[in-house]
Motif scaffolding. Structure first.
Motif, short mmCIF file in Angstrom:
data_model
loop_
_atom_site.label_atom_id
_atom_site.label_comp_id
_atom_site.label_asym_id
_atom_site.label_seq_id
_atom_site.Cartn_x
_atom_site.Cartn_y
_atom_site.Cartn_z
N SER A 1 0.80 -1.26 -0.03
CA SER A 1 0.07 0.02 0.01
C SER A 1 1.04 1.32 -0.07
O SER A 1 0.43 2.05 -0.65
N THR A 2 2.02 1.08 0.70
CA THR A 2 2.88 2.44 0.80
C THR A 2 3.45 2.43 -0.83
O THR A 2 3.76 3.59 -1.44
N GLU A 3 4.07 1.31 -1.09
CA GLU A 3 4.60 1.42 -2.45
C GLU A 3 3.91 1.72 -3.63
O GLU A 3 4.31 2.59 -4.44
N PHE A 4 2.63 1.38 -3.60
CA PHE A 4 1.72 1.78 -4.63
C PHE A 4 1.01 2.92 -4.42
O PHE A 4 0.30 3.61 -4.96
N ASP A 5 0.79 3.50 -3.11
CA ASP A 5 0.37 4.67 -2.61
C ASP A 5 -1.21 4.72 -2.86
O ASP A 5 -1.81 5.38 -3.48
N MET A 6 -1.67 3.15 -2.31
CA MET A 6 -3.06 3.20 -2.65
C MET A 6 -3.66 3.40 -1.27
O MET A 6 -3.21 3.41 -0.26
N ALA A 7 -5.41 3.48 -1.42
CA ALA A 7 -6.07 3.46 -0.37
C ALA A 7 -6.40 1.97 -0.13
O ALA A 7 -6.66 1.38 -1.13
N VAL A 8 -6.39 1.54 1.18
CA VAL A 8 -6.70 0.11 1.34
C VAL A 8 -7.85 -0.04 2.34
O VAL A 8 -7.72 0.84 3.39
#
Ligand code: SF4
Lengths: 314, 650
Positions: free
Chosen positions: B528-535
Motif C-alpha cells: 500500500s505504501t509502495e503503490f500509494d493506494m487506499a486500502v
C-alpha cells in the motif's frame, strides 16, 4: 494424463469382464434347459443329449465360462438358434444402424441440452426460464415412442417430406442415409436434451453463485467473458457425467425408436432374441451394448480428465 | 438452551421428537387442510393419484364395453357417440380399453414399486448399517447391474422369466429394487452417524428393531419421494416393454400395446395413437410432479434469484447525480449508502443504513464488526458488485463514476485499474478448471490491452515481487495445487497488476493460518505504501486493525457506530460496542484470528431495534437509548458518548 488413461482403460476392461460374465450367466439362470430352448419342445431325448454335449452344457460351470470367454475373445459369439446364422455377423450388420442413430441423437441432445440449459440458467427466474423448466418436465413425461409416432405421422404421412420408415445404408446412398436418420435421431434425442438441459441449467445457476465468478467480475472481466470462459467450462465439467448416463438411456430408448421406424439395429435384434428365447443372440447383443456403453464412459472420463485437472492422478 | 440439553435432545430421533410433540396432533381433516394450504401442488398431485387409482379400480363399472369385445363391422372408427374414442382394428372400443389400460398401468407399476420397497429398502438399510465388506460387495454387484440400462436389464429378466403381467412387473421390480437398495443404503450411511442411532445401539436394541423402528421412520420421507418418481418410470418402462411386444399378453388391455396397434394403422387411422399416448404422458407427469412437490415440501423449495443479464435496471432508475468535489487525496467517497433486500415475506429489509465514508491515498482503513454487521456488503458496494437481488440508494463515488449506478460495463472498466478487491478464500476465488496464470493475466489483457505474452511476463514479475518462488512454472498450475497463503499472495499480485488507486481486502487473512496471516498483512502494508493506494481492510479482528491500519470504522447492525484514528479508538473507545469488542479481544497477542465474543448476537435486519441498535446488548443502556434512532455525531453513534468514559486498560 497418460496415467489417467491407463487407469481408466484398466477399469473399463474390468467392467467389460463383469458385463460379459453377466451375459454368460443368463443361459444358466433360465429355468429351461438351453438345449431344449435351442431345439424347441418337440425334440427327442436323444437330440437333447447330443446338443447338450455339443454345446458343452454338461461340463462344470467355470469350464463353460472359460470356454465361452475364449470363444468370445476369438470373435465367436455362437450361432443364433432361430436365424441359424453366426451371431457375430448379425450384430455386425446391426451395429452401424444403432451407432449412427445413437451418435446422431447424442450429438443433437448434447448441443440442444447445453444451449437451452445455459440460456435458461443465465436467466433463472425469468419467464423464459420457467418456460424451459416446464418444457423439460413435459419432455421427460412424453413417451419417446409416442413422440416418434407423432413425428412420423406429421412429417412422413401428412407432409410427405421424410420417409416413414426403413434404413438405407451409407454405402447405398449417403444422402438417403442422412435423411432416413433425421426423424429417428431427433425423436430419440428429446429425452437426452431435456435431461442435459435440466442439469446444465442447475449447474449454471450454481456456478454463477460461486466465489470465483464474483472474483472474476471483481477484477473487471467483462460479463460476456466471464460467461463464455468460466461459467461455461465449470458447468460443463459438472454435467459431463450426466451425459455419460444419458447416452446409456438413449441406447435403451433406441430399441423402441428402431421399432417405430423399422430400423434393423441392435434393439430389434435384442427384442427378437427375447421373444424367441434366442439366448446366444441375446448374450451377444447384451455384450455389445455393454461394450458400447463402457467405451462411451471411458471417453467421457478422458474428456473429464482433459477439462479438469483435479481428477487426474498426481 | 444449554449445551447439555441440546445433546439429550439429539439422542431422540427427529421422527421420535415429532411423535413426542404430537400430543396435540390436529385431527386428520385439519391436517389435510393444512397440507392443501401449505403445499397446494403436492395436494393436487395426491388427489390426481387418488383419481387414477379410482379409475383403475372402477374400470369395469365405468367402461361402456368389454375391452376385448370384437366388432368387425365397426373396425377403425373415429370418435362418435357410441364409441367415444373410436375403435381399433378389431372393432374394440378404445375408451374402454383406455380405462382398462389404466387398471393395468396402476397394477403393474404399484406391484413393481411395491416390490422395490419390500426388497430394496430393507436390504439397502441393512447393508448400509452393517457397512464394511457387506457394503463393498453389495455395491460392486449392483454396479454391474446398473452399468446396463434398466430397460435392457428388464429384457434379460423377461428372457429368463417369460412374458406376462406378473413377469413384467417382477422384471421392473428387480431393476427398481437395485435402485432402491442404493438409495436406502445412501440414506442409512448418513443416518448411521447420528447420535440417536448410537443411543439405540448402546441401549441394546436388536438390529431389526433399530433398522425398522428407529431409523426407517426418519428416512421414510426421501424414500417416498423416490417411490413416487419410480412409479412414473415404471409406467414408462412397462409401456415400452409392451410396445415392444415383450410385456403383457395380447388380451390384457394396456397403453403400450395400444400404441403398438396404433403404429400399424398409422396411415389409415392416425387418431388411434392419441389417447394412449396422452394417458401415458399424463400418468408419468402426475407421478413426477408428485415426487418433485413432495421433495420440495420435505426439503424446502430452492429459491432461485431472478437474474437479468441484458438490462441494467440500476442505470435506468438512478437519477443523475453529480460527483462531489474531492480533494486530490480522496480516492473514494461513500455518500449515504443504503442497501436492502426483499425478505421472504416480500418486505424490504435494510442491511446497510446511511453509510458515509472517505478513503484517501496511502491510508489503510480497517472496517470491523461481527458477522451480520454489513461490513462485507459495504465492501461489495464499493466495487459495484452488490447482488442482483439488492436494491440500493446513495452513492459510491470513484472519481466521478458512481459505482452504484454506473452501467455494468462501465463499472467493470473501473474494476482493475482504479479499484481492486481480494477475498477471504483465495483458492475459491479462482476457477478450479483454469490455470492460475490464465486468470491472473486477465486484468492486464482487458484493462491495459496487453497481449498474452507481455501480460504473462508481467504477472511472473509481480508474483516474484509478492514472494512466490518458481513463479514462471507456478502460473501453469491449477488453484488446487496452491496453498492458501501462496494463493492469497497471487490474488494480491493480480489485484495490483493494473495499479489501482484503491484496494478492498475482504477478510484477506482469516482463512489462513497464523504465521501466514502475519506475512500477508505485512505484504499488504508494504504494497500500500509502495503503490500509494487506499486500502479498505474488512475484518472482524481488532488485532488485525491494530497491526495494519491507520483509521478504523466500526460497524454494527448495518450502521457505522464509531470512526477514528486507530491509536485513539483502541486506547480510548467512545462507543460501548467498540469497547465490548476490545474487551473481548485477547490483548498483547499477535493477530489472533479468534472471533471476539460478546454475549448475544447481532439482530437480523428485520429485527433491528428502533432506537440504538446495540441497546439489547449494551451494558450502559438507558431509557433514552431506545426511543429514537441515534445519529452519528462527531464520529460516534451513542446517546451517552459524552458522559461515558470507557477505559480499556483496566
Ligand atoms: S446509545 Fe445507549 S444503548 Fe446505544 S450504545 Fe450508547 S449507551 Fe449503549
Amino acid at each position: 494424463m497418460p496415467r489417467l488413461i491407463a487407469l481408466r482403460i484398466a477399469m473399463s476392461l474390468l467392467s467389460l469382464f463383469l458385463a460379459a460374465s453377466f451375459a454368460f450367466s443368463l443361459v444358466h439362470l433360465s429355468p429351461t434347459d438351453p438345449a431344449i430352448l435351442a431345439l424347441g419342445d418337440g425334440a427327442s431325448e436323444a437330440q437333447r443329449l447330443k446338443l447338450t454335449q455339443e454345446l458343452g452344457l454338461d461340463r462344470p460351470i467355470l469350464v463353460q465360462l472359460a470356454t465361452w470367454f475364449m470363444r468370445v475373445l476369438g470373435g465367436d459369439l455362437g450361432q443364433s438358434i432361430f436365424a441359424h446364422k453366426p451371431v457375430t455377423s448379425m450384430i455386425g450388420d446391426a451395429i452401424p444402424v444403432t451407432l449412427s442413430l445413437l451418435i446422431a441423437a447424442s450429438v443433437i441432445a448434447v448441443i440442444l441440452g447445453i444451449t437451452i440449459g445455459i440460456y435458461a440458467g443465465l436467466r433463472s427466474g425469468s419467464w423464459v426460464d420457467r418456460l424451459v423448466t416446464s418444457g423439460v418436465s413435459a419432455s421427460l413425461a412424453i413417451p419417446s415412442f409416442w413422440l416418434a409416432l407423432l413425428l412420423a405421422y406429421f412429417f412422413a404421412v401428412k407432409l410427405r417430406i421424410l420417409p416413414v420408415a426403413g434404413y438405407t445404408t451409407y454405402a447405398e446412398s449417403p444422402s438417403r442415409w442422412v435423411i432416413g436418420l433425421l426423424l429417428p435421431s431427433f425423436a430419440l434425442s428429446v429425452h437426452g436434451a431435456a435431461v442435459i438441459a435440466r442439469h446444465m441449467r442447475g449447474a449454471v445457476i450454481d456456478v454463477l453463485d460461486s466465489a470465483f465468478i464474483n472474483a472474476a467480475r471483481a477484477r473487471g472481466t467483462p460479463m460476456r467473458v466471464v460467461i463464455s470462459r468460466y461459467v461455461f467450462k465449470n458447468a460443463l465439467v459438472s454435467v459431463m457425467p450426466i451425459i455419460g448416463i444419458e447416452v446409456a438411456v438413449l441406447l435403451a430408448i433406441s430399441t423402441v425408436i428402431e421399432k417405430v421406424f423399422v430400423l434393423p439395429g441392435l434393439g430389434t435384434l435384442m427384442v427378437n432374441a427375447v421373444i424367441t428365447s434366442d439366448f446366444p443372440l441375446l448374450q451377444g447383443t447384451i455384450l455389445v451394448t455393454a461394450t458400447i456403453l463402457i467405451t462411451v464412459n471411458l471417453m467421457i472420463d478422458i474428456v473429464m480428465g482433459l477439462l479438469d485437472s483435479r481428477i487426474r492422478p498426481q | 438452551m444449554t449445551l447439555a440439553a441440546e445433546e439429550t435432545e439429539s439422542v431422540i430421533s427427529p421422527a421420535g421428537r415429532q411423535l413426542r410433540q404430537g400430543n396435540k396432533a390436529p385431527r386428520p381433516a385439519r391436517r389435510w387442510m393444512t397440507l392443501i394450504r401449505r403445499e397446494p401442488l403436492a395436494a393436487a398431485c395426491l388427489a390426481g393419484i387418488a383419481l387414477l387409482v379410482l379409475i383403475a379400480l372402477l374400470a369395469p363399472a365405468l367402461a361402456p364395453y368389454d375391452p376385448n369385445n370384437n366388432d368387425v363391422l365397426n373396425r377403425l372408427k373415429g370418435p362418435s357417440a357410441t364409441f367415444w374414442l373410436g375403435t381399433d382394428e378389431l372393432g374394440r372400443d378404445l375408451f374402454s380399453r383406455l380405462l382398462y389400460g389404466a387398471r393395468t398401468a396402476v397394477e403393474t407399476s404399484f406391484q413393481s414399486v411395491g416390490m422395490a420397497l419390500l426388497i430394496g429398502v430393507p436390504l439397502g438399510l441393512l447393508i448400509g448399517y452393517l457397512g464394511g465388506w457387506w457394503d463393498r460387495v453389495a455395491m460392486r454387484v449392483t454396479d454391474i447391474a446398473q452399468s446396463i440400462p434398466s430397460l435392457i436389464f428388464a429384457f434379460a429378466v423377461i428372457a429368463i422369466l417369460g412374458r406376462g403381467v406378473n413377469q413384467t412387473a417382477i422384471a421392473v421390480g428387480i431393476v427398481f429394487s437395485i435402485i432402491m437398495l442404493r438409495i436406502a443404503r445412501g440414506l442409512m450411511l448418513r443416518e448411521r452417524e447420528l447420535l440417536y442411532v448410537d443411543a439405540a445401539r448402546v441401549g441394546g436394541l436388536s438390529t431389526p428393531r433399530i433398522l425398522f423402528r428407529e431409523i426407517l421412520p426418519n428416512v421414510a420421507g426421501p424414500l417416498i419421494v423416490e417411490a413416487a418418481l419410480l412409479l412414473g418410470s415404471a409406467i414408462m418402462l412397462i409401456t415400452m416393454l409392451s410396445f415392444l411386444g415383450l410385456g403383457l399378453e395380447a388380451s390384457t388391455p394396456d397403453w403400450g400395446s395400444m400404441l403398438d396397434e396404433a403404429r400399424k394403422y398409422q396411415v389409415l387411422h392416425p387418431f388411434m395413437a392419441l389417447p394412449p399416448g396422452l394417458a401415458i404422458m399424463a400418468a408419468v407427469l402426475l407421478f413426477n410432479f408428485t415426487g418433485d412437490s413432495l421433495r420440495d415440501a420435505l426439503m424446502g423449495r430452492r429459491r432461485v434469484a431472478h437474474r437479468k443479464l441484458r438490462q441494467d435496471r440500476r442505470a435506468r432508475n438512478a437519477p443523475k447525480a453529480k460527483a462531489p468535489v474531492q480533494d486530490a487525496d480522496t480516492v473514494l467517497t461513500v455518500q449515504g449508502l443504503r442497501v436492502s433486500y426483499l425478505s421472504e415475506s416480500g418486505k424490504p429489509m435494510e442491511v446497510l443504513s446511511d453509510i458515509s465514508l472517505d478513503l484517501h491515498r496511502g491510508e489503510t482503513v480497517g472496517l470491523v464488526g461481527e458477522s451480520g454487521s454489513g461490513k462485507s456488503t459495504t465492501g461489495m458496494a464499493m466495487v459495484g458488485l452488490l447482488p442482483d437481488t439488492a436494491s440500493s440508494s446513495g452513492h459510491v463515488w470513484l472519481g466521478d463514476t458512481d459505482m452504484l449506478t454506473a452501467p455494468a460495463a462501465e463499472a467493470a472498466k473501473r474494476r482493475g485499474p482504479e479499484i481492486a478487491m481480494v477475498f477471504q478464500d483465495p483458492i475459491g476465488s479462482l476457477s478450479p478448471v483454469h490455470t492460475v496464470g490464465q486468470q491472473l493475466i486477465e486484468p492486464m489483457q482487458h484493462h491495459l490491452g496487453l497481449g498474452k505474452e507481455e501480460a504473462t511476463r508481467r504477472v511472473i514479475e509481480l508474483l516474484e515481487m509478492v514472494g512466490i518462488p518458481n513463479a514462471a512454472q507456478r502460473i501453469n498450475d491449477y488453484p488446487h495445487q496452491f496453498s492458501g497463503g501462496m494463493a492469497q499472495r497471487a490474488m494480491i499480485a493480480m489485484a495490483l497488476s493494473c495499479r489501482p488507486k484503491m484496494l478492498v481486502a475482504d477478510e484477506p487473512t482469516s482463512a489462513l493460518d497464523v504465521t501466514v496471516q502475519a506475512q500477508v498483512l505485512k505484504l499488504l502494508g508494504r504494497l500500500s505504501t509502495e503503490f500509494d493506494m487506499a486500502v479498505l481492510l474488512v475484518t472482524h479482528d481488532l488485532g488485525v486493525v491494530s497491526e495494519a491500519c491507520d483509521r478504523v470504522v466500526v460497524m454494527y447492525a448495518g450502521e457505522i457506530v464509531e470512526v477514528g484514528k486507530v491509536a485513539d479508538v483502541l486506547a480510548k473507545p467512545r462507543h460501548p460496542y467498540t469497547y465490548a469488542l476490545l474487551k473481548a479481544t485477547p490483548r498483547n497477542e499477535a493477530p489472533a484470528g479468534r472471533l471476539p465474543t460478546i454475549p448475544g448476537t447481532v439482530p437480523p435486519p428485520w429485527d433491528f431495534p428502533r432506537g440504538c441498535r446495540f441497546a439489547p446488548r449494551c451494558a450502559f443502556v438507558k431509557e433514552a437509548c431506545t426511543i429514537a434512532p441515534v445519529a452519528l455525531v462527531d464520529g460516534v453513534r451513542c446517546v451517552r458518548a459524552g458522559e461515558l468514559s470507557l477505559e480499556v486498560g483496566a
